[in-house]
Write an enzyme that holds these catalytic residues in place. Structure first.
Site, short mmCIF file in Angstrom:
data_model
loop_
_atom_site.label_atom_id
_atom_site.label_comp_id
_atom_site.label_asym_id
_atom_site.label_seq_id
_atom_site.Cartn_x
_atom_site.Cartn_y
_atom_site.Cartn_z
N HIS A 71 44.66 42.13 40.15
CA HIS A 71 44.65 40.69 39.83
C HIS A 71 43.21 40.21 39.72
O HIS A 71 42.35 40.63 40.49
CB HIS A 71 45.25 39.85 40.96
CG HIS A 71 46.72 39.98 41.19
ND1 HIS A 71 47.66 39.89 40.20
CD2 HIS A 71 47.41 40.15 42.33
CE1 HIS A 71 48.87 40.00 40.74
NE2 HIS A 71 48.74 40.18 42.03
N HIS A 105 47.30 41.64 49.91
CA HIS A 105 46.74 40.32 49.62
C HIS A 105 47.76 39.22 49.85
O HIS A 105 48.97 39.43 49.67
CB HIS A 105 46.19 40.25 48.18
CG HIS A 105 47.18 40.59 47.12
ND1 HIS A 105 47.54 41.88 46.84
CD2 HIS A 105 47.90 39.82 46.27
CE1 HIS A 105 48.43 41.89 45.85
NE2 HIS A 105 48.68 40.63 45.50
N CYS A 119 45.64 33.23 37.90
CA CYS A 119 45.75 34.67 38.19
C CYS A 119 46.02 35.41 36.88
O CYS A 119 47.02 35.15 36.21
CB CYS A 119 46.88 34.92 39.18
SG CYS A 119 47.12 36.68 39.54
MN MN Z 1 50.08 40.37 43.81
#
Ligand code: MN
Length: 155
Positions: A71, A105, A119
């Site tokens: 990401h 995360h 994102c």
């Molecule tokens: Mn993720």
């Protein structure tokens, strides 16, 4: 977004965009998260990624997960914190966070304020993995991580 790509989308009040639907973050009950919404801002068949905008209400948080895909995150509004691997960081508008492959995360908005982030992600990607009890125990050996996990319901 379906059909022909609309080339211009005006911003609306409240971090919304013209003809962009505000969606549930994930299917309810699929993983632990709280008070978070998702908007897909860009996707195109000739561009192998998606740009999404996620927004958490005060005290809301994303799922604690990891996966093979990467990401690229930019905080767009609000303040909060981010668990990345064994690290817990404060985040603020326009901070950039790179989330490498197979790295735990989770994002959490501060109690007093909504937090939103952009994102970027692969359009075709693997399914996120959720932590086992063993994973959580390993993460929780660090006191800062343990304290963070306590603020997101321990998972
Ligand atoms: Mn993720």
């Amino acid at each position: 977004m379906t059909g022909r790509t609309k080339l211009f989308r005006a911003a609306r009040d409240g971090f919304r965009w013209e003809d962009v639907a505000t969606l549930a973050y994930k299917q309810e009950g699929s993983a632990a998260f709280r008070d978070i919404s998702r908007q897909v801002l860009f996707e195109h068949p000739d561009l192998g990624c998606q740009l999404r905008y996620f927004e958490m209400q005060p005290g809301g948080y994303s799922t604690l997960e990891r996966h093979e895909h990467v990401h690229a995150v930019m905080i767009l509004r609000g303040h909060g914190e981010c668990l990345l691997g064994q690290d817990v960081r404060r985040v603020k508008p326009h901070d950039l966070v790179t989330i490498p492959a197979m790295t735990w995360h989770q994002f959490r908005a501060d109690d007093g304020e909504a937090m939103g982030f952009l994102c970027m992600v692969n359009a075709v990607r693997d399914k996120p993995l959720l932590p086992t009890g063993e994973d959580l125990a390993a993460l929780g050996r660090d006191p800062r991580v343990r304290a963070f996990l306590a603020r997101t319901g321990g998972r």
